[in-house]
Scaffold this motif. Structure first.
Motif, PDB file in Angstrom:
ATOM      1  N   MET A   1       0.845  -1.194   0.000  1.00 43.39           N
ATOM      2  CA  MET A   1       0.000   0.000   0.000  1.00 43.39           C
ATOM      3  C   MET A   1       0.888   1.255   0.000  1.00 43.39           C
ATOM      4  SD  MET A   1      -2.928   1.165   2.745  1.00 43.39           S
ATOM      5  CE  MET A   1      -3.885  -0.310   2.424  1.00 43.39           C
ATOM      6  N   THR A   2       0.550   2.177  -0.858  1.00 46.89           N
ATOM      7  CA  THR A   2       1.333   3.412  -0.963  1.00 46.89           C
ATOM      8  C   THR A   2       1.016   4.350   0.194  1.00 46.89           C
ATOM      9  OG1 THR A   2       1.292   3.234  -3.372  1.00 46.89           O
ATOM     10  CG2 THR A   2       1.895   5.363  -2.432  1.00 46.89           C
ATOM     11  N   ALA A   3       2.060   4.884   0.832  1.00 44.16           N
ATOM     12  CA  ALA A   3       1.863   5.808   1.949  1.00 44.16           C
ATOM     13  C   ALA A   3       1.298   7.124   1.445  1.00 44.16           C
ATOM     14  CB  ALA A   3       3.185   6.050   2.658  1.00 44.16           C
ATOM     15  N   PRO A   4       0.429   7.757   2.220  1.00 40.88           N
ATOM     16  CA  PRO A   4      -0.122   9.054   1.800  1.00 40.88           C
ATOM     17  C   PRO A   4       0.973  10.111   1.770  1.00 40.88           C
ATOM     18  CG  PRO A   4      -0.693   8.574   4.076  1.00 40.88           C
ATOM     19  CD  PRO A   4      -0.079   7.324   3.523  1.00 40.88           C
ATOM     20  N   PRO A   5       0.740  11.211   1.083  1.00 37.43           N
ATOM     21  CA  PRO A   5       1.732  12.300   1.048  1.00 37.43           C
ATOM     22  C   PRO A   5       2.089  12.748   2.465  1.00 37.43           C
ATOM     23  CG  PRO A   5      -0.016  12.680  -0.549  1.00 37.43           C
ATOM     24  CD  PRO A   5      -0.457  11.526   0.290  1.00 37.43           C
ATOM     25  N   ASP A   7       2.239  15.622   3.827  1.00 38.85           N
ATOM     26  CA  ASP A   7       1.388  16.637   4.433  1.00 38.85           C
ATOM     27  C   ASP A   7       0.039  16.081   4.874  1.00 38.85           C
ATOM     28  OD1 ASP A   7       0.212  16.227   1.994  1.00 38.85           O
ATOM     29  OD2 ASP A   7       0.216  18.334   1.384  1.00 38.85           O
ATOM     30  N   GLN A   8      -0.170  14.786   4.671  1.00 34.39           N
ATOM     31  CA  GLN A   8      -1.380  14.133   5.161  1.00 34.39           C
ATOM     32  C   GLN A   8      -1.065  13.156   6.295  1.00 34.39           C
ATOM     33  OE1 GLN A   8      -3.713  12.395   1.961  1.00 34.39           O
ATOM     34  NE2 GLN A   8      -3.320  14.154   0.601  1.00 34.39           N
ATOM     35  N   GLN A   9       0.192  13.165   6.732  1.00 32.42           N
ATOM     36  CA  GLN A   9       0.613  12.260   7.805  1.00 32.42           C
ATOM     37  C   GLN A   9       0.909  13.036   9.094  1.00 32.42           C
ATOM     38  OE1 GLN A   9       3.685   9.324   6.802  1.00 32.42           O
ATOM     39  NE2 GLN A   9       3.401   9.831   4.623  1.00 32.42           N
ATOM     40  N   PRO A  55      -3.600  16.760  10.137  1.00 33.16           N
ATOM     41  CA  PRO A  55      -2.326  16.150  10.549  1.00 33.16           C
ATOM     42  C   PRO A  55      -1.352  17.197  11.097  1.00 33.16           C
ATOM     43  CG  PRO A  55      -2.331  16.465   8.186  1.00 33.16           C
ATOM     44  CD  PRO A  55      -3.699  16.899   8.671  1.00 33.16           C
TER      45      PRO A  55
END
Length: 230
Positions: A1-5, A7-9, A55
């Motif tokens: 699964m690709t990690a979110p950008p 700035d969304q973490q 976040p």
């Protein structure tokens, strides 16, 4: 699964190369997202609300063995809303009443701790009956120095039992008040300062033994008696 950008973490980061970057746990550097702002540490209420909105990037820096908060990066409008919300809450009578009650509780807790700590110091000293008054003067001096909230002394830590806190506070007080430690020039060699402190602690314990054993000449030319008179 690709990690979110990024700035969304929600992340814990370290200071970067400049005020526009941070260092990630991977060691890589990341640019602060556009529209983000640094919320300085110090206002727990606002910080909690900003974190809840998420976040966020929490900036922590290690100095020695301790970690220090350097603030919280988040969207600027997110921080503004948290500040406005917190200000509205703090303007209510309910909040003022709760804050007053909390302060009273803290003050009562501090008063009880000061009393307990003073008793622990007297117990550690174990001076002979003829020096009981001096023991209580000594305990008061140590307690007044060591117990204020925010003093950063060993008396404020809860990691060790109060008996050990009392012992450490006494030895520390004596190191500064009855020896020449503060004026010593100690070589910048690993372990040297620790060894000097160990030697001075032993010297202080020998001095305390005179009062514990009831030596009739304990106060004669005694640096402890002189410090307490001063």
């Amino acid at each position: 699964m690709t990690a979110p950008p990024l700035d969304q973490q929600t992340l814990v980061v370290a200071p970067g190369k400049d005020d526009k970057t941070v260092r990630l746990e991977s060691g890589d550097f990341a640019q602060i997202p556009v529209g983000w702002e640094l919320l300085p540490p110090g206002d727990a209420g606002v910080t909690r609300r900003v974190k809840a909105a998420g976040p966020t990037w929490t900036v922590k820096e290690k100095k020695g063995r301790r970690m220090f908060s350097k603030g919280l990066w988040a969207k600027a409008d997110q921080i503004a809303k948290a500040r406005e919300s917190m200000e509205a809450t703090r303007s209510t009578a309910t909040y003022a009443k709760a804050k007053q009650a909390a302060k009273k509780k803290r003050d009562e807790k501090q008063e009880a701790y000061v009393e307990d700590f003073h008793g622990a110091v007297v117990k550690f000293l174990r001076f002979d009956d003829q020096y009981e008054a001096m023991a209580r003067r000594f305990a008061t001096a140590v307690t007044q120095h060591a117990t204020p909230v925010g003093s950063g002394t060993v008396a404020r830590t809860e990691r060790i039992p109060i008996q050990r806190r009392a012992e450490s506070a006494v030895i520390a007080w004596m190191r500064h008040q009855t020896t020449g430690y503060d004026d010593m020039k100690i070589a910048r060699v690993k372990g040297e300062r620790r060894e000097v402190r160990r030697q001075l602690a032993e010297q202080s314990r020998k001095l305390l033994h005179k009062y514990r054993s009831g030596a009739p000449d304990a106060m004669k030319l005694c640096p402890l008696a002189k410090a307490l008179r001063g």
